[in-house]
Design an enzyme around this catalytic site. Sequence first.
Site, PDB file in Angstrom:
ATOM      1  N   GLY A 130       0.820  -1.206   0.000  1.00  0.00           N
ATOM      2  CA  GLY A 130       0.000   0.000   0.000  1.00  0.00           C
ATOM      3  C   GLY A 130       0.852   1.254   0.000  1.00  0.00           C
ATOM      4  CB  ALA A 198      21.357  -9.620  26.674  1.00  0.00           C
ATOM      5  CB  VAL A 200      12.343  -9.242  24.604  1.00  0.00           C
ATOM      6  CG1 VAL A 200      11.274 -10.240  24.957  1.00  0.00           C
ATOM      7  CG2 VAL A 200      12.172  -8.000  25.439  1.00  0.00           C
ATOM      8  CB  ILE A 201      14.682 -10.858  20.123  1.00  0.00           C
ATOM      9  CG1 ILE A 201      13.314 -10.288  19.730  1.00  0.00           C
ATOM     10  CG2 ILE A 201      15.198 -11.840  19.072  1.00  0.00           C
ATOM     11  CD1 ILE A 201      13.266  -9.599  18.386  1.00  0.00           C
ATOM     12  CD  GLU A 220      22.475  -5.483  26.344  1.00  0.00           C
ATOM     13  OE1 GLU A 220      21.695  -6.141  25.642  1.00  0.00           O
ATOM     14  OE2 GLU A 220      22.542  -4.234  26.303  1.00  0.00           O
ATOM     15  NE  ARG A 288      10.131  -5.862  15.175  1.00  0.00           N
ATOM     16  CZ  ARG A 288      10.243  -6.657  14.099  1.00  0.00           C
ATOM     17  NH1 ARG A 288      11.215  -7.547  14.039  1.00  0.00           N
ATOM     18  NH2 ARG A 288       9.390  -6.557  13.114  1.00  0.00           N
ATOM     19  CB  ALA A 336       1.258  -8.483  19.672  1.00  0.00           C
ATOM     20  CG  HIS A 460      -4.418 -25.199  48.178  1.00  0.00           C
ATOM     21  ND1 HIS A 460      -3.107 -24.794  48.288  1.00  0.00           N
ATOM     22  CD2 HIS A 460      -4.457 -26.498  48.586  1.00  0.00           C
ATOM     23  CE1 HIS A 460      -2.379 -25.805  48.758  1.00  0.00           C
ATOM     24  NE2 HIS A 460      -3.178 -26.849  48.941  1.00  0.00           N
TER      25      HIS A 460
HETATM   26  P1  FAD Z   1       3.575  -5.812  12.356  1.00  0.00           P
HETATM   27  O1  FAD Z   1       3.193  -7.026  13.105  1.00  0.00           O
HETATM   28  O2  FAD Z   1       4.988  -5.653  11.952  1.00  0.00           O
HETATM   29  O3  FAD Z   1       2.615  -5.756  11.093  1.00  0.00           O
HETATM   30  C1  FAD Z   1       2.745  -4.820  10.096  1.00  0.00           C
HETATM   31  C2  FAD Z   1       2.249  -5.419   8.810  1.00  0.00           C
HETATM   32  O4  FAD Z   1       2.182  -4.380   7.836  1.00  0.00           O
HETATM   33  C3  FAD Z   1       3.163  -6.485   8.214  1.00  0.00           C
HETATM   34  O5  FAD Z   1       2.407  -7.596   7.820  1.00  0.00           O
HETATM   35  C4  FAD Z   1       3.789  -5.812   7.012  1.00  0.00           C
HETATM   36  O6  FAD Z   1       4.085  -6.731   5.974  1.00  0.00           O
HETATM   37  C5  FAD Z   1       2.671  -4.872   6.613  1.00  0.00           C
HETATM   38  N1  FAD Z   1       3.110  -3.716   5.828  1.00  0.00           N
HETATM   39  C6  FAD Z   1       4.154  -2.884   6.046  1.00  0.00           C
HETATM   40  N2  FAD Z   1       4.191  -1.907   5.126  1.00  0.00           N
HETATM   41  C7  FAD Z   1       3.136  -2.126   4.300  1.00  0.00           C
HETATM   42  C8  FAD Z   1       2.637  -1.458   3.165  1.00  0.00           C
HETATM   43  N3  FAD Z   1       3.195  -0.334   2.723  1.00  0.00           N
HETATM   44  N4  FAD Z   1       1.564  -1.973   2.541  1.00  0.00           N
HETATM   45  C9  FAD Z   1       0.951  -3.103   2.998  1.00  0.00           C
HETATM   46  N5  FAD Z   1       1.372  -3.755   4.080  1.00  0.00           N
HETATM   47  C10 FAD Z   1       2.453  -3.273   4.733  1.00  0.00           C
HETATM   48  N6  FAD Z   1       5.052  -8.978  21.021  1.00  0.00           N
HETATM   49  C11 FAD Z   1       4.297  -9.450  22.025  1.00  0.00           C
HETATM   50  O7  FAD Z   1       3.395  -8.737  22.503  1.00  0.00           O
HETATM   51  N7  FAD Z   1       4.479 -10.702  22.523  1.00  0.00           N
HETATM   52  C12 FAD Z   1       5.442 -11.526  22.050  1.00  0.00           C
HETATM   53  O8  FAD Z   1       5.589 -12.659  22.528  1.00  0.00           O
HETATM   54  C13 FAD Z   1       6.268 -11.062  20.998  1.00  0.00           C
HETATM   55  N8  FAD Z   1       7.224 -11.844  20.473  1.00  0.00           N
HETATM   56  C14 FAD Z   1       7.979 -11.388  19.426  1.00  0.00           C
HETATM   57  C15 FAD Z   1       8.977 -12.210  18.924  1.00  0.00           C
HETATM   58  C16 FAD Z   1       9.758 -11.782  17.880  1.00  0.00           C
HETATM   59  C17 FAD Z   1      10.834 -12.695  17.326  1.00  0.00           C
HETATM   60  C18 FAD Z   1       9.515 -10.497  17.296  1.00  0.00           C
HETATM   61  C19 FAD Z   1      10.331 -10.028  16.134  1.00  0.00           C
HETATM   62  C20 FAD Z   1       8.547  -9.667  17.806  1.00  0.00           C
HETATM   63  C21 FAD Z   1       7.763 -10.100  18.880  1.00  0.00           C
HETATM   64  N9  FAD Z   1       6.780  -9.292  19.446  1.00  0.00           N
HETATM   65  C22 FAD Z   1       6.032  -9.755  20.487  1.00  0.00           C
HETATM   66  C23 FAD Z   1       6.513  -7.930  18.945  1.00  0.00           C
HETATM   67  C24 FAD Z   1       5.268  -7.954  18.032  1.00  0.00           C
HETATM   68  O9  FAD Z   1       5.498  -8.855  16.972  1.00  0.00           O
HETATM   69  C25 FAD Z   1       4.992  -6.564  17.498  1.00  0.00           C
HETATM   70  O10 FAD Z   1       4.893  -5.630  18.551  1.00  0.00           O
HETATM   71  C26 FAD Z   1       3.678  -6.543  16.710  1.00  0.00           C
HETATM   72  O11 FAD Z   1       3.732  -7.454  15.648  1.00  0.00           O
HETATM   73  C27 FAD Z   1       3.384  -5.139  16.189  1.00  0.00           C
HETATM   74  O12 FAD Z   1       2.227  -5.150  15.420  1.00  0.00           O
HETATM   75  P2  FAD Z   1       2.035  -4.145  14.181  1.00  0.00           P
HETATM   76  O13 FAD Z   1       0.754  -4.521  13.571  1.00  0.00           O
HETATM   77  O14 FAD Z   1       2.259  -2.765  14.647  1.00  0.00           O
HETATM   78  O15 FAD Z   1       3.236  -4.485  13.187  1.00  0.00           O
HETATM   79  P1  NAD Z   2      15.246  -4.997  22.792  1.00  0.00           P
HETATM   80  O1  NAD Z   2      15.165  -3.531  22.776  1.00  0.00           O
HETATM   81  O2  NAD Z   2      14.400  -5.777  23.730  1.00  0.00           O
HETATM   82  O3  NAD Z   2      16.753  -5.452  23.103  1.00  0.00           O
HETATM   83  C1  NAD Z   2      17.835  -5.054  22.344  1.00  0.00           C
HETATM   84  C2  NAD Z   2      19.075  -5.187  23.205  1.00  0.00           C
HETATM   85  O4  NAD Z   2      20.205  -5.008  22.379  1.00  0.00           O
HETATM   86  C3  NAD Z   2      19.150  -4.130  24.303  1.00  0.00           C
HETATM   87  O5  NAD Z   2      19.440  -4.757  25.531  1.00  0.00           O
HETATM   88  C4  NAD Z   2      20.268  -3.221  23.833  1.00  0.00           C
HETATM   89  O6  NAD Z   2      20.990  -2.635  24.903  1.00  0.00           O
HETATM   90  C5  NAD Z   2      21.138  -4.189  23.053  1.00  0.00           C
HETATM   91  N1  NAD Z   2      21.975  -3.568  22.040  1.00  0.00           N
HETATM   92  C6  NAD Z   2      21.663  -2.569  21.182  1.00  0.00           C
HETATM   93  N2  NAD Z   2      22.702  -2.314  20.349  1.00  0.00           N
HETATM   94  C7  NAD Z   2      23.685  -3.181  20.696  1.00  0.00           C
HETATM   95  C8  NAD Z   2      24.997  -3.429  20.198  1.00  0.00           C
HETATM   96  N3  NAD Z   2      25.495  -2.747  19.179  1.00  0.00           N
HETATM   97  N4  NAD Z   2      25.733  -4.391  20.790  1.00  0.00           N
HETATM   98  C9  NAD Z   2      25.236  -5.119  21.819  1.00  0.00           C
HETATM   99  N5  NAD Z   2      23.997  -4.922  22.323  1.00  0.00           N
HETATM  100  C10 NAD Z   2      23.237  -3.974  21.768  1.00  0.00           C
HETATM  101  O7  NAD Z   2      15.007  -5.442  21.278  1.00  0.00           O
HETATM  102  P2  NAD Z   2      14.845  -6.884  20.643  1.00  0.00           P
HETATM  103  O8  NAD Z   2      15.226  -7.939  21.616  1.00  0.00           O
HETATM  104  O9  NAD Z   2      15.496  -6.812  19.314  1.00  0.00           O
HETATM  105  O10 NAD Z   2      13.284  -6.957  20.436  1.00  0.00           O
HETATM  106  C11 NAD Z   2      12.615  -6.000  19.596  1.00  0.00           C
HETATM  107  C12 NAD Z   2      11.236  -5.735  20.074  1.00  0.00           C
HETATM  108  O11 NAD Z   2      10.407  -6.870  19.918  1.00  0.00           O
HETATM  109  C13 NAD Z   2      11.198  -5.364  21.543  1.00  0.00           C
HETATM  110  O12 NAD Z   2      10.763  -4.030  21.632  1.00  0.00           O
HETATM  111  C14 NAD Z   2      10.205  -6.252  22.174  1.00  0.00           C
HETATM  112  O13 NAD Z   2       9.210  -5.519  22.831  1.00  0.00           O
HETATM  113  C15 NAD Z   2       9.579  -7.026  21.034  1.00  0.00           C
HETATM  114  N6  NAD Z   2       9.554  -8.431  21.455  1.00  0.00           N
HETATM  115  C16 NAD Z   2       8.706  -8.769  22.464  1.00  0.00           C
HETATM  116  C17 NAD Z   2       8.688 -10.059  22.907  1.00  0.00           C
HETATM  117  C18 NAD Z   2       7.774 -10.402  24.025  1.00  0.00           C
HETATM  118  O14 NAD Z   2       6.881  -9.618  24.319  1.00  0.00           O
HETATM  119  N7  NAD Z   2       7.931 -11.540  24.671  1.00  0.00           N
HETATM  120  C19 NAD Z   2       9.514 -11.014  22.352  1.00  0.00           C
HETATM  121  C20 NAD Z   2      10.379 -10.629  21.346  1.00  0.00           C
HETATM  122  C21 NAD Z   2      10.375  -9.327  20.895  1.00  0.00           C
END
Ligand code: FAD
Ligand code: NAD
Length: 486
Positions: A130, A198, A200-201, A220, A288, A336, A460
Amino acid sequence: MSDSPEAPSTPTFDLIVIGGGPAGYPAAIRAAQLGMKALCIDSWLNRDNTPSFGGTCLNAGCIPSKALLESSELFHKAGHEFAIHGIGVGTPVLDLKKMQERKMAVSKANSGGVKLLFQANKVTGVFGHGELLGNGQVKVTAHDGVATTYKAKHILIATGSAPVELKKIAPFDGDKIVDSWGALDFSAVPERLGIIGAGVIGVELGSVWSRLGAKTVILEALPGFLPMVDAAISKEALRQFTKQGLDIRLGAKVSAVAKGKTDVTVTYEQDGETKKETFDKLIVAVGRRPFTDKLGADVAGVALDERGFVKIDKNYKTSAAGIYAVGDVTGGVMLAHKAIEEGVVLIEQLHGEKSEVNYNAIPSVIYTNPEIAWVGLSEEQAKAAGHEVKVGSSPFAANGRARALESIAGQVKFVSDAKTDRVLGVHMIGPYVSELCAEAVLALEFAATTQDIQMTMHGHPTLSETFHEAALAVDGHAIHSANKKK
Ligand code: FAD
Ligand code: NAD
């Protein structure tokens, strides 16, 4: 703004949502429920070239990572815990291909569910990229290159985020240096795994591959571990993860990454020394960035901030009339559930309702073992905010259900206001605290006092008894665990 003329046949909607992730698809559904004609556009393409709704979360984030966390945990338990229960299974054999297929099936079931929800709610879903054209118009370029222009009174940007790349020192190559999506898709367990970051990911995916046998080192940059978590909880987490074999090196500043034929060597500075470590795979998980690539934000007059996030006011309005934005692309915590709430609330506001997001009650969960979960202020934050604080905690070691589960590591900690007794935050590390956290969120949402929780009966034997005990401990009334001396 472009003055591109509108074709007479331009399909017109009340709402166009760009992005079908957690921010976008629930907003489209809520809009349809409230009588709006809604279109949701998504450009996601899976590795097998199939398009799907659900965004990062369902396709390459929350859901596939949780699927692998579950599978790897079971693998680990089969090797290390089953025997304690008197179950002999011998040495467990890993079938990673099957584990990955299951992960894909879990993701696809969820993203397929979004399509069904669209059908049930009469949301029009289209796959493609889009682009904002201005004047309420959005051009969608389908994956086969065919372009269609749509028009709507309201446009919602929900385009999410993408992994930050360390372009200068460790650019992604999709093989040896990967982002979180690549790290979910390994076809073999790396013998030596390096992770930069280090966060969340880093700890979730580090746990997955470490449980499956990878010697895992996490580098980290910051001196502290999980600084967003209450200090008592992050200290316990570091102790537990280290015990499990995760090698977490804090204050490690990566200065260079050199790729060999089959490996990758990382140079980093720590404690004034230059150190090197060689890995088979390197995951870069350093946060991110907002995803607005080729969105046409400038054409439509949508302002971005200095870090590229879409600028919004408290009602999610961008600088362009009729265009709104929610979710990761707007900044704040990238979660999310926060994205879902924002999208739904925006739509309800457009419908004239007094809906709002409570940003003080956003739960956070880290799905390691033990899990970490929290909501509200940490002890440090509460003090910094000027509260006179009282705290109480209770260990899972004092919980019968936790013992039966063979999961006694961890604790629940309450942070309350000493003057008003109001619960300010709850911080937990332990078994299934992801689920226990819902009660804490409700407490904050209902402005509960600590006494409200103390007077609430908990079943419990359940893990929630530790939640109750921690609330009792705030005032020195804990029965099954030690109360802090006053
Ligand atoms: P997104 O999920 O990134 O969705 C955006 C969508 O827009 C995508 O499908 C993309 O393709 C589409 N898009 C982008 N540009 C365009 C365009 N121009 N036209 C059409 N479509 C487009 N969060 C949690 O709460 N719990 C978790 O356990 C968790 N685990 C995670 C694990 C990992 C490995 C990662 C990477 C993230 C995790 N997150 C988690 C974070 C979570 O995924 C994001 O916060 C969430 O997906 C954000 O939702 P969003 O809709 O803003 O973006
Ligand atoms: P994050 O912000 O959680 O962690 C990134 C880490 O990398 C930080 O501790 C930071 O200090 C470190 N860092 C940054 N630059 C660096 C460098 N050059 N060298 C060494 N360390 C460095 O980001 P993420 O783990 O990439 O996750 C991205 C987002 O996805 C987060 O905002 C998180 O909320 C979301 N996420 C959520 C979940 C969950 O809810 N369970 C799971 C996965 C991801």
